[in-house]
Write a protein that holds these residues in place. Sequence first.
Motif, PDB file in Angstrom:
ATOM      1  N   LYS A  66       0.467  -3.319  -4.860  1.00  0.00           N
ATOM      2  CA  LYS A  66       1.415  -2.492  -5.334  1.00  0.00           C
ATOM      3  C   LYS A  66       2.951  -2.517  -5.341  1.00  0.00           C
ATOM      4  O   LYS A  66       3.428  -1.964  -5.092  1.00  0.00           O
ATOM      5  CB  LYS A  66       0.989  -0.852  -5.025  1.00  0.00           C
ATOM      6  N   LEU A 111       3.469   6.241 -13.978  1.00  0.00           N
ATOM      7  CA  LEU A 111       4.389   5.343 -13.312  1.00  0.00           C
ATOM      8  C   LEU A 111       4.665   3.794 -13.438  1.00  0.00           C
ATOM      9  O   LEU A 111       5.489   3.425 -13.644  1.00  0.00           O
ATOM     10  CB  LEU A 111       2.480   4.996 -11.959  1.00  0.00           C
ATOM     11  N   LYS A 120       1.128  -1.182  -0.388  1.00  0.00           N
ATOM     12  CA  LYS A 120       0.147   0.036   0.175  1.00  0.00           C
ATOM     13  C   LYS A 120       0.960   1.424   0.164  1.00  0.00           C
ATOM     14  O   LYS A 120       1.996   1.098   0.393  1.00  0.00           O
ATOM     15  CB  LYS A 120      -0.872   0.055   1.115  1.00  0.00           C
ATOM     16  N   THR A 121       0.563   2.318  -0.538  1.00  0.00           N
ATOM     17  CA  THR A 121       1.247   3.470  -0.295  1.00  0.00           C
ATOM     18  C   THR A 121       0.397   4.501   0.042  1.00  0.00           C
ATOM     19  O   THR A 121      -0.490   5.276   0.201  1.00  0.00           O
ATOM     20  CB  THR A 121       1.118   3.782  -2.201  1.00  0.00           C
ATOM     21  N   VAL A 181      -0.475  11.013 -15.767  1.00  0.00           N
ATOM     22  CA  VAL A 181       0.143  10.711 -14.575  1.00  0.00           C
ATOM     23  C   VAL A 181      -0.036   9.279 -14.380  1.00  0.00           C
ATOM     24  O   VAL A 181       1.163   8.708 -13.646  1.00  0.00           O
ATOM     25  CB  VAL A 181      -1.318  11.584 -13.748  1.00  0.00           C
ATOM     26  N   LEU A 216      -2.386   8.122  -8.675  1.00  0.00           N
ATOM     27  CA  LEU A 216      -0.532   7.990  -8.510  1.00  0.00           C
ATOM     28  C   LEU A 216      -0.956   6.559  -7.901  1.00  0.00           C
ATOM     29  O   LEU A 216      -0.407   5.825  -7.837  1.00  0.00           O
ATOM     30  CB  LEU A 216       0.456   9.168  -7.398  1.00  0.00           C
ATOM     31  N   LYS A 217      -2.133   6.164  -7.497  1.00  0.00           N
ATOM     32  CA  LYS A 217      -3.163   5.580  -7.114  1.00  0.00           C
ATOM     33  C   LYS A 217      -2.432   5.373  -6.003  1.00  0.00           C
ATOM     34  O   LYS A 217      -1.959   4.016  -5.353  1.00  0.00           O
ATOM     35  CB  LYS A 217      -2.561   4.102  -7.657  1.00  0.00           C
ATOM     36  N   VAL A 218      -2.248   6.543  -5.128  1.00  0.00           N
ATOM     37  CA  VAL A 218      -2.014   5.850  -3.100  1.00  0.00           C
ATOM     38  C   VAL A 218      -3.084   5.710  -2.688  1.00  0.00           C
ATOM     39  O   VAL A 218      -4.337   5.647  -2.700  1.00  0.00           O
ATOM     40  CB  VAL A 218      -1.713   7.586  -2.457  1.00  0.00           C
ATOM     41  N   ASP A 219      -2.701   5.018  -1.590  1.00  0.00           N
ATOM     42  CA  ASP A 219      -4.167   4.613  -0.747  1.00  0.00           C
ATOM     43  C   ASP A 219      -4.178   4.816   0.138  1.00  0.00           C
ATOM     44  O   ASP A 219      -6.046   5.305   0.079  1.00  0.00           O
ATOM     45  CB  ASP A 219      -3.664   3.241  -0.193  1.00  0.00           C
ATOM     46  N   SER A 235       0.280  -0.906 -10.193  1.00  0.00           N
ATOM     47  CA  SER A 235      -0.206  -0.121  -9.981  1.00  0.00           C
ATOM     48  C   SER A 235      -1.906   0.279  -8.884  1.00  0.00           C
ATOM     49  O   SER A 235      -2.156   0.775  -8.901  1.00  0.00           O
ATOM     50  CB  SER A 235       0.246   1.328  -9.724  1.00  0.00           C
ATOM     51  N   ARG A 250       7.942   0.396  -6.020  1.00  0.00           N
ATOM     52  CA  ARG A 250       6.688  -0.393  -5.950  1.00  0.00           C
ATOM     53  C   ARG A 250       7.393  -1.348  -7.325  1.00  0.00           C
ATOM     54  O   ARG A 250       6.573  -2.955  -6.977  1.00  0.00           O
ATOM     55  CB  ARG A 250       5.575   0.558  -6.885  1.00  0.00           C
ATOM     56  N   LEU A 287       7.382   6.611  -6.338  1.00  0.00           N
ATOM     57  CA  LEU A 287       6.580   5.181  -6.305  1.00  0.00           C
ATOM     58  C   LEU A 287       7.322   4.689  -7.038  1.00  0.00           C
ATOM     59  O   LEU A 287       6.539   3.337  -6.679  1.00  0.00           O
ATOM     60  CB  LEU A 287       5.200   6.013  -6.361  1.00  0.00           C
ATOM     61  N   PRO A 329      -4.380  -4.716  -5.189  1.00  0.00           N
ATOM     62  CA  PRO A 329      -3.778  -4.425  -4.350  1.00  0.00           C
ATOM     63  C   PRO A 329      -2.503  -3.919  -3.353  1.00  0.00           C
ATOM     64  O   PRO A 329      -2.493  -3.345  -2.858  1.00  0.00           O
ATOM     65  CB  PRO A 329      -4.754  -5.781  -2.986  1.00  0.00           C
TER      66      PRO A 329
END
Lengths: 316, 316, 316
Positions: C41, C295, A49-50, C291, A103-106, C36, C72, C68, C39
């Motif tokens: 990542k 990644l 997770k981020t 964006v 940026l698919k941050v959680d 990304s 990742r 990131l 669940p």
Amino acid sequence: MTQIQWTRKDLLGLRDLSREEIELVLETAKSFRDISLRPVKKVPVLRGKTVANLFFEPSTRTRVSFELAEKRLSADTIHVASSMSSIVKGETLKDTARNIEALKVDVVVMRHGSSGAPHRLAHHLKASVINAGDGINEHPTQALLDMFTILEKKGKIEGLNVTFVGDILHSRVARSNIWGLTKLGANVTVCAPKTLLPARVGELGVRVTTDLCQAVKDADVINLLRIQLERQQESFFPSIREYATAYQINREILRDAKPDVLIMHPGPVNRGIEITSEIVESPASVILDQVTYGLAARMAVLFLVSGAAKKEKEAK
Amino acid sequence: MTQIQWTRKDLLGLRDLSREEIELVLETAKSFRDISLRPVKKVPVLRGKTVANLFFEPSTRTRVSFELAEKRLSADTIHVASSMSSIVKGETLKDTARNIEALKVDVVVMRHGSSGAPHRLAHHLKASVINAGDGINEHPTQALLDMFTILEKKGKIEGLNVTFVGDILHSRVARSNIWGLTKLGANVTVCAPKTLLPARVGELGVRVTTDLCQAVKDADVINLLRIQLERQQESFFPSIREYATAYQINREILRDAKPDVLIMHPGPVNRGIEITSEIVESPASVILDQVTYGLAARMAVLFLVSGAAKKEKEAK
Amino acid sequence: MTQIQWTRKDLLGLRDLSREEIELVLETAKSFRDISLRPVKKVPVLRGKTVANLFFEPSTRTRVSFELAEKRLSADTIHVASSMSSIVKGETLKDTARNIEALKVDVVVMRHGSSGAPHRLAHHLKASVINAGDGINEHPTQALLDMFTILEKKGKIEGLNVTFVGDILHSRVARSNIWGLTKLGANVTVCAPKTLLPARVGELGVRVTTDLCQAVKDADVINLLRIQLERQQESFFPSIREYATAYQINREILRDAKPDVLIMHPGPVNRGIEITSEIVESPASVILDQVTYGLAARMAVLFLVSGAAKKEKEAK
């Protein structure tokens, strides 16, 4: 044990939470409490997770506490510090939100000088938002760690007398604590010179006094608010010395207090101003326990909002 | 092989260490040397441990070296940079210490402008403290990496002639090296203009000279100290040009040196001032080896103070 | 599928790459695209590798995107921010390079205000260098993510009409895109007031126009360049309002555009200047996809230059 499930995407303030939700956070904090005491202080709860930490106001303590909580949960962390006024504006905050989302941050942990900024961010974001302090509005994780500390030390919150002393007017810590403690059945007193009391603070369901003796006498917990020395020139109080004379917590003022009163302070302490060094060092002081329990409280909130809890139950 | 066990919580300086303890660090560094050369540069030695890097003086090189050493040992790392004068004061340093402790940090790496600051921190802390440079007192990991470099290149330290040239007066690198090298049986010479020599430096068991030719002639190792250009206005020396004329290491001055002399420098190098570019690039220069071996030396210190060593032995 | 193997140590610009190499990056990005979205990542592709991010120009967006991407891929990351003019000089850059090398870093991501700085660094370094923007020269990962976005949305690049509008003169984003897109067979148009067009831009194989209507009419993709408000006083254009009147992308100007035109922008957007809010929010806009795909593009580049790809094939 609380039987409810956590369903909120965000933790924005204690004003919105139900008693049961607050109790769920405190129970979850208990389950994370001992991780930081182990030789290997790490669990894989948020692996992959981020978490993005957006600090638009500088803060070493809260930043480090969140960062450690995140790393001990095995999250990947990003830190963005900014004082750029352009980001303060509503529209740009929305763009910031969308970029974070892309940026698919959680989880986003956000501290901001404007009251309501995390709420606006949360509105635009599918990711979870945790309020790490917004203007003079709320600082919910501080209040949660304060309540968790009381619970660990006193075994309960309901029915306790909790007194706040200091700059109530500008304190998001006081506001969050008042929302939380009154919901859990504590009797809250706020004590400050008139100039540092909000206009209609009584409507929040608290006792209000300018007399420290009275505020201290029957208190089970005294939670001190930091006097921000940089505010002195705005003349909310005549001088530091006069403030200390009337509102300092010291041996004398505690003579009439309960023998088992807890002394709390969110830090950093101005020794010799709002509290004497002697009392900071005394057995009544749980100021450092607050720091330790802050990790557990923040781990609990990160865990709950990130939905890890929900997913765990689904897997069973 | 050294038979002693590491028992110290902290690494504050080489002044306090015994010969055997220094040798144990150097042997441990040897065992970590090759990790940074592998395709996967990571070992789980400090997994689940937290290392806080407190830099009250800015430093990119030392900060990055420690941070990489920590990450390659799999520690969780926190960085706190500060130039806040309030933290310099003793009482506040104690509060900082206690807060770090309350966050359950295992090791604190501290750089500070005041001599003795890490010692005061260590006194108040159950966590380990590693001195990453304090005022003009010590910079023990730099000296350890310097000694490790000599050992790798010369196979021994005992009996070698090691000369330091430059600003001895303000150099914590020189001080730590003098403590360490003399304990390990090296013959140390310090060479500088009189204004850059400490008053009673001879009492440290070193030969003192203001004559570079003499200092260089029989040296096995020449370790240069950076001339801090910002100190020039304090007039410790008349001008950079005059300093370079008398104390620069260049081809001419090395004509009378041993053919296998090692040239060392803690960096960053002022090319053309304390040393010519030509000598920096020459085979005699081990300046970049020092950077590489710095990782090994710091990994060794982190490993030893964090008690990982002790625990490993207990497990057997 | 491209049959070539990646053999370059560095990614410095798209000017140097062959069509096949660019296609290999885009194919690799496709394979990283969905990481990304998971669940968890995180993939262990760069575990035990060290990536140093050297940002000599401030940049939150590009820095966070790279950080990131690195995390990742499970790399250990180091961040060095600097605006020290001393590091800009050639000789010092060489010393910086060697020190990084000595720390056994695998990949250096570098942003620098001087065109060519990453090339000089790469020349001195065995480690890989990724150009994250150098002066007004190139910003290759931005162009790669732009091309990857087009490919995902249009299914091809060859034969498409791609129009750039804005400050072509100072734009490293435009330059990298022009190199890349023309190699892949797109028809590129650049559109700007004369003062913002490079002197001999036509020699790059693009159509040049100062007439926005003409530039937009047959475009499959319109890629907007940010107008840097701080450049206004250099009087490249009379006023922001005049620029917006002639070159803003809005509903009117798009009336004659193709119905499926894509609107792109590297961000951050100046809403109401180079583009209206309405168009930013419209279905044609893929600004946030850029964006997200950034990644994937950066993960692909990190993977390829770090040699992980080569090693994987050897293992089979």
